[in-house]
Design an enzyme around this catalytic site. Sequence first.
Site: not given
Lengths: 286, 286
Positions: B150, B229, B263
């Site tokens: 991320s 996600d 995620h």
Amino acid sequence: MTIELVSKTRCFGGLQKVYKHESSELNCTMKFSLYEPEQRADTERFHVLFYLSGLTCTEENFIQKSGFQKYANEQRLMVVGPDTSPRGCNIPGDRDAYDFGEGAGFYVDATKEPWSKHYRMYSYVTKELPTLIRQNFPFISGKFGIFGHSMGGHGAISIGLRNPNLFKSISAFAPICNPSNSPWGRDKTFKFYLGEDIQDEWGKYDSKELVLSYAGPPRKILVDQGTEDDFLSSHLMPETLKDAATANSNVDVELRMQEGYNHSYFFIATFIEDHLKHHAHILNAA
Amino acid sequence: MTIELVSKTRCFGGLQKVYKHESSELNCTMKFSLYEPEQRADTERFHVLFYLSGLTCTEENFIQKSGFQKYANEQRLMVVGPDTSPRGCNIPGDRDAYDFGEGAGFYVDATKEPWSKHYRMYSYVTKELPTLIRQNFPFISGKFGIFGHSMGGHGAISIGLRNPNLFKSISAFAPICNPSNSPWGRDKTFKFYLGEDIQDEWGKYDSKELVLSYAGPPRKILVDQGTEDDFLSSHLMPETLKDAATANSNVDVELRMQEGYNHSYFFIATFIEDHLKHHAHILNAA
């Protein structure tokens, strides 16, 4: 009995889920985790393996830190992880210590007030939770396995040996092998949940005593124990389990002392593949 | 520069350690994790792989949840994980949001007050931390790899491409590919750490822009991205990275869209073996 999905996350092909439900045994709302391997056909059914966590844990620690999902998917095992105690019951003193009350159910049925109305983790794991699994998931009939860590290792061995028709395979990481003589059991949980009836009540939940008296079908129990575990000599005492098994030909304890490992999930993660294989091997043959 | 051992735990044969030190770049005490494979000979040296975490993380999340240690030991990689921002600097507003200030250093060198004295994660990761590793550990000279998740995926790609002599291999999980156009970058971190000098300052840290302009030795970047996600379209935008690579023959982005994954670290754990192998393959050949 109704269960409600709390979360669902894909992991190693399968689904890591968390459910909640109103527990009739514990008289409170409970959560449990459930990993479902990737189903290869609509008709596929799975062996079910229960994992019991240690002191202070909820249903989250194991699913986030052990990495078991890879091997659960490979070995086609559905893995169910209950919380470690009733929650939110507001019994005076149930949140004062890490090793008593919430997070420390110790997998017994409390007989003493004020604990006996809620602290019934033994019956929850052996009756209510298996029933929920049977009613709601694609399981293979009558072939559950059970394992756990520390307090949950004690829970897995004691529950497994007392319910040989329900649990066919048993293993443990750093179990509390003789809680009647461990400060956690003797001075706290057993004393206050079960009272002073040491002969009748304590022995029901003491893995060493249960290995000595076990008269069911042969059981091979895999136990991993780190040599650098801070609780090894004071609380865990795996040699008592090994000695008891030496005196009973129905129980074989494979105790593996793992050099340099401590009591953490870093230790569990390192050896969890072996445990999933141990259970799959026995459950597939049962 | 002095480092101090905070903890040391055996895991998959090697040692998972955490260190702390006084950072001259960040003007505060910082921690980083370091996994050392089991040394097979006193003279053995390891390739070094940096892992950069995402928003809200410290040095702990990755080492507890990703399960990378098994593959780091197998692939003979030392893995170093810094914290995600300076800590304890008491800048007004540095703890008001999950996506700004502490836990959100964004791997840039802030140019604007009051952030510029401490928020220098780019220089920390590219200068101070590599120097600490060189001075204190059995590393193989000049062959670092870098990856992250991320915000840390953005950090890994941008830092890797800007420092091709230091970092030979790059990969990412769900990276923020075009932070200049993501609300996290555009409206918060880039805006306040770097000010409004979009052309000169923002472009230095934007992976999409850096892929377009990259002129170093060929790089193959492995990127895994879950299709479920929640941040995919609003913040991550992996197609911008893929499109940029199509326009630059020096960069090959292998973007793998992973069906059904979100995620979380459950996603990272599922694919981390592939990333460790990607880095080992490139570092061993370099």
